[in-house]
Design a protein around this motif. Sequence first.
Motif, mmCIF file in Angstrom:
data_model
loop_
_atom_site.group_PDB
_atom_site.id
_atom_site.type_symbol
_atom_site.label_atom_id
_atom_site.label_comp_id
_atom_site.label_asym_id
_atom_site.label_seq_id
_atom_site.Cartn_x
_atom_site.Cartn_y
_atom_site.Cartn_z
ATOM 1 N N GLY A 1 -36.516 2.448 4.376
ATOM 2 C CA GLY A 1 -36.635 3.717 3.661
ATOM 3 C C GLY A 1 -36.873 3.518 2.179
ATOM 4 O O GLY A 1 -37.680 4.219 1.569
ATOM 5 N N GLU A 2 -36.181 2.544 1.595
ATOM 6 C CA GLU A 2 -36.362 2.267 0.165
ATOM 7 C C GLU A 2 -37.763 1.741 -0.127
ATOM 8 O O GLU A 2 -38.373 2.093 -1.135
ATOM 9 C CB GLU A 2 -35.291 1.285 -0.308
ATOM 10 N N ARG A 3 -38.306 0.902 0.768
ATOM 11 C CA ARG A 3 -39.689 0.422 0.597
ATOM 12 C C ARG A 3 -40.674 1.579 0.656
ATOM 13 O O ARG A 3 -41.577 1.697 -0.177
ATOM 14 C CB ARG A 3 -40.030 -0.594 1.687
ATOM 15 N N LEU A 4 -40.494 2.454 1.663
ATOM 16 C CA LEU A 4 -41.384 3.612 1.793
ATOM 17 C C LEU A 4 -41.304 4.512 0.562
ATOM 18 O O LEU A 4 -42.319 4.974 0.048
ATOM 19 C CB LEU A 4 -41.029 4.415 3.052
ATOM 20 N N ALA A 5 -40.088 4.758 0.086
ATOM 21 C CA ALA A 5 -39.914 5.600 -1.104
ATOM 22 C C ALA A 5 -40.568 4.955 -2.318
ATOM 23 O O ALA A 5 -41.200 5.642 -3.134
ATOM 24 C CB ALA A 5 -38.422 5.844 -1.363
ATOM 25 N N GLY A 6 -40.431 3.640 -2.460
ATOM 26 C CA GLY A 6 -41.057 2.931 -3.568
ATOM 27 C C GLY A 6 -42.563 3.056 -3.534
ATOM 28 O O GLY A 6 -43.198 3.327 -4.552
ATOM 29 N N TRP B 1 -44.321 5.422 -2.057
ATOM 30 C CA TRP B 1 -44.651 6.822 -2.294
ATOM 31 C C TRP B 1 -44.566 7.153 -3.793
ATOM 32 O O TRP B 1 -45.441 7.811 -4.340
ATOM 33 C CB TRP B 1 -43.722 7.714 -1.465
ATOM 34 N N LEU B 2 -43.504 6.666 -4.450
ATOM 35 C CA LEU B 2 -43.361 6.905 -5.891
ATOM 36 C C LEU B 2 -44.506 6.271 -6.682
ATOM 37 O O LEU B 2 -45.047 6.889 -7.612
ATOM 38 C CB LEU B 2 -42.021 6.368 -6.397
ATOM 39 N N ARG B 3 -44.880 5.050 -6.326
ATOM 40 C CA ARG B 3 -45.994 4.397 -7.031
ATOM 41 C C ARG B 3 -47.281 5.188 -6.867
ATOM 42 O O ARG B 3 -48.064 5.308 -7.812
ATOM 43 C CB ARG B 3 -46.154 2.961 -6.551
ATOM 44 N N LEU B 4 -47.505 5.746 -5.678
ATOM 45 C CA LEU B 4 -48.691 6.588 -5.478
ATOM 46 C C LEU B 4 -48.668 7.825 -6.378
ATOM 47 O O LEU B 4 -49.712 8.379 -6.709
ATOM 48 C CB LEU B 4 -48.805 7.020 -4.014
ATOM 49 N N LYS B 5 -47.474 8.256 -6.755
ATOM 50 C CA LYS B 5 -47.307 9.430 -7.617
ATOM 51 C C LYS B 5 -47.267 9.047 -9.101
ATOM 52 O O LYS B 5 -46.963 9.886 -9.950
ATOM 53 C CB LYS B 5 -46.017 10.179 -7.259
ATOM 54 N N GLY B 6 -47.523 7.778 -9.418
ATOM 55 C CA GLY B 6 -47.592 7.355 -10.814
ATOM 56 C C GLY B 6 -46.318 6.777 -11.403
ATOM 57 O O GLY B 6 -46.245 6.528 -12.602
ATOM 58 N N TRP B 7 -45.303 6.554 -10.575
ATOM 59 C CA TRP B 7 -44.049 5.987 -11.049
ATOM 60 C C TRP B 7 -44.136 4.463 -11.044
ATOM 61 O O TRP B 7 -44.850 3.875 -10.232
ATOM 62 C CB TRP B 7 -42.890 6.400 -10.136
ATOM 63 N N ARG B 8 -43.364 3.836 -11.899
ATOM 64 C CA ARG B 8 -43.212 2.380 -11.926
ATOM 65 C C ARG B 8 -41.791 2.072 -11.461
ATOM 66 O O ARG B 8 -40.830 2.621 -11.986
ATOM 67 C CB ARG B 8 -43.421 1.879 -13.358
ATOM 68 N N ILE C 1 -32.475 6.843 -8.276
ATOM 69 C CA ILE C 1 -32.848 7.518 -7.035
ATOM 70 C C ILE C 1 -32.034 7.030 -5.839
ATOM 71 O O ILE C 1 -31.920 5.834 -5.588
ATOM 72 C CB ILE C 1 -34.351 7.309 -6.757
ATOM 73 N N GLU C 2 -31.509 7.993 -5.105
ATOM 74 C CA GLU C 2 -30.845 7.750 -3.820
ATOM 75 C C GLU C 2 -31.870 8.035 -2.733
ATOM 76 O O GLU C 2 -32.533 9.081 -2.739
ATOM 77 C CB GLU C 2 -29.640 8.683 -3.669
ATOM 78 N N VAL C 3 -32.047 7.105 -1.802
ATOM 79 C CA VAL C 3 -33.017 7.252 -0.719
ATOM 80 C C VAL C 3 -32.263 7.378 0.596
ATOM 81 O O VAL C 3 -31.342 6.613 0.871
ATOM 82 C CB VAL C 3 -33.964 6.025 -0.651
ATOM 83 N N LYS C 4 -32.667 8.342 1.394
ATOM 84 C CA LYS C 4 -32.075 8.524 2.726
ATOM 85 C C LYS C 4 -33.196 8.591 3.758
ATOM 86 O O LYS C 4 -34.117 9.387 3.637
ATOM 87 C CB LYS C 4 -31.241 9.813 2.793
ATOM 88 N N ASP D 1 -32.319 11.577 -8.845
ATOM 89 C CA ASP D 1 -33.172 12.181 -7.828
ATOM 90 C C ASP D 1 -32.751 11.694 -6.453
ATOM 91 O O ASP D 1 -32.044 10.695 -6.320
ATOM 92 C CB ASP D 1 -34.636 11.786 -8.037
ATOM 93 N N VAL D 2 -33.241 12.384 -5.439
ATOM 94 C CA VAL D 2 -33.046 11.977 -4.046
ATOM 95 C C VAL D 2 -34.404 12.024 -3.373
ATOM 96 O O VAL D 2 -35.186 12.950 -3.592
ATOM 97 C CB VAL D 2 -32.067 12.930 -3.313
ATOM 98 N N ILE D 3 -34.676 11.022 -2.555
ATOM 99 C CA ILE D 3 -35.878 11.047 -1.720
ATOM 100 C C ILE D 3 -35.422 10.968 -0.271
ATOM 101 O O ILE D 3 -34.697 10.043 0.112
ATOM 102 C CB ILE D 3 -36.845 9.901 -2.059
ATOM 103 N N LEU D 4 -35.834 11.962 0.515
ATOM 104 C CA LEU D 4 -35.478 12.060 1.933
ATOM 105 C C LEU D 4 -36.707 11.730 2.769
ATOM 106 O O LEU D 4 -37.786 12.285 2.545
ATOM 107 C CB LEU D 4 -34.981 13.466 2.246
#
Length: 127
Positions: free
Chosen positions: A24-29, A31-38, A64-67, A108-111
């Motif tokens: 989940g943390e890899r997927l969130a990472g 996804w965030l990079r695709l949105k312009g986050w580092r 960020i908390e990822v679930k 933040d939280v990413i679900l």
Amino acid sequence: MPRPTRKHTPSPKRQSAEASGRRGERLAGWWLRLKGWRILARRVRTPAGEVDLVAKKGNLVAFIEVKLRKTAAELDFAIDERRLTRVAAAAEYLMPSYAEAGDDIRVDVILIAPGVRPRHIENAWLP
């Protein structure tokens, strides 16, 4: 005479949960990079608790908390005030290491669940 120590082996259920959390943390990472986050850090442990991801976009630093859950329906129950309080306490501990003068900070939280877009809850912790 010192006691011999035994290495603790997590149960298969715990190992599965750990692998799922990392996925989940890899997927969130990603996804965030695709949105312009580092991504600045992953799984940062502090005396107050753990932060899954530390990310930055412009002058904004998010702790960020990822679930990850098996179904989208389970996402509604994935995060609670106790977990958010722990992440916020860890974020306070980490701020000096990741935020610069003038940066804004938030928790933040990413679900994540199969078949649905990741749900990014910005500013999930408002004391």
